[in-house]
Design an enzyme around this catalytic site. Structure first.
Site, mmCIF file in Angstrom:
data_model
loop_
_atom_site.group_PDB
_atom_site.id
_atom_site.type_symbol
_atom_site.label_atom_id
_atom_site.label_comp_id
_atom_site.label_asym_id
_atom_site.label_seq_id
_atom_site.Cartn_x
_atom_site.Cartn_y
_atom_site.Cartn_z
ATOM 1 N N ASP A 64 0.922 -1.212 -0.058
ATOM 2 C CA ASP A 64 0.032 0.173 0.045
ATOM 3 C C ASP A 64 0.778 1.273 -0.238
ATOM 4 O OD1 ASP A 64 0.597 -0.942 2.745
ATOM 5 O OD2 ASP A 64 -0.681 0.689 3.360
ATOM 6 N N GLU A 127 0.057 -0.618 5.899
ATOM 7 C CA GLU A 127 1.096 -0.165 6.569
ATOM 8 C C GLU A 127 1.199 1.352 7.007
ATOM 9 O OE1 GLU A 127 5.230 1.621 7.309
ATOM 10 O OE2 GLU A 127 3.630 1.784 5.784
#
Length: 301
Positions: A64, A127
């Site tokens: 991500d 994250e």
């Protein structure tokens, strides 16, 4: 575009379709290269190179990315190569390092080198937001005995800054006494860990709107940033464009939210609006290390 997207999340894609596409692509690369792969409900997974024991060396990565922000000179998701460098959101954090680590595993595998430990690339998908990926992963998988995260400056970092994600809520007990201007809206920021590159505020005002807009034009000119002002009846709306940067090094960016608050502080705002704006300016202007908040801290390392 593997950015958290609540609108497209599903049971198999808990953080949205874009992140899930990137996650599945990496797992498919691992499977095609002969690694052992595992998908834990779309939250996280791993690609593993087997060794001769049960011990695990973890390579902690994530697919991500934070939103791309504005001001790119090329498509932020094209991974355009210029002067031998890749320009893209995620080139450093963390897609580029992830692929570098993947190919390092692939080279070791193709050379047939014997390993005493399993090398497990653990792939996160959240994250940049709330770390729900690894929370879910380690409910089902054991913790590596050792590991590293290829997600920072080369070649190695052995200590990190601390981080606080805080939400400040104004619960004013002030009477709603109106000033010359009444703050209606104030918006700035995309993620906790990004310097806000855009801010918008609106307020109603008594008197000469043109004078306020001229004052704002002078302000953004002196600050060397772009912005706009428009008024409709008694409502003025202002925007400021800053420069995004990772919150790890906020001085590399230009915080549009703080700039906007500093301008609004010059106006005779209503008491509630004034308290809100004054807090932003007094606590954050000119201080990116938490000194004014009295949370600045460092240890010996």
């Amino acid at each position: 575009k593997s950015v958290l997207d609540e609108d497209t999340k599903s049971e198999v894609a808990p953080f949205g379709e874009g992140i899930n596409d990137a996650f599945l692509h990496l797992l498919q690369l691992g499977e095609a290269s002969g690694f052992v792969i595992k998908n834990l409900d779309g939250y996280a997974g791993h690609i593993e190179l087997k060794g001769s024991s049960e011990d695990i060396v973890g390579v902690l990565c994530h697919v991500d990315v934070v939103p791309e922000g504005d001001g790119w000179t090329s498509d932020p998701y094209s991974a355009e190569i210029r002067d031998g460098k890749i320009f893209a959101r995620g080139a450093l954090d963390d897609k580029g390092p992830t692929i570098a680590a993947f190919y390092a595993m692939k080279i070791v595998k193709e050379l047939g080198l014997s390993l005493t430990k399993n090398v497990r690339m653990i792939i996160g998908t959240d994250e940049e937001s709330e770390w729900r990926c690894v929370d879910h992963y380690f409910k089902h998988e054991k913790m590596p005995q050792m590991g590293f995260a290829p997600d920072a400056d080369f070649p190695i970092i052995f200590a990190e800054k601390g981080i606080i994600d805080a939400t400040l809520i104004q619960t004013s007990t002030l009477e709603n006494e109106e000033g010359n201007a009444v703050l209606q809206t104030f918006h700035s920021g995309r993620r906790f860990n990004m310097v806000p590159d855009f801010a918008e505020a609106s307020f109603t005002i008594k008197g000469d709107q043109t004078a306020v807009c001229e004052l704002f034009t002078d302000y953004i000119t002196q600050a060397n940033v772009k912005g706009t002002s428009k008024f409709e009846e008694d409502l003025i709306t202002l925007t400021i464009e800053g420069i995004s940067a990772h919150a790890m090094e906020p001085n590399n960016g230009v915080n549009a939210g703080i700039l906007m608050a500093a301008f609004l502080k010059k106006l005779e705002l209503d008491k509630k609006g004034s308290q809100y704006i004054k807090t932003i300016v007094d606590v954050f202007e000119g201080d990116t290390r938490g000194g004014k908040l009295q949370i600045s801290y460092s240890d010996e390392i």
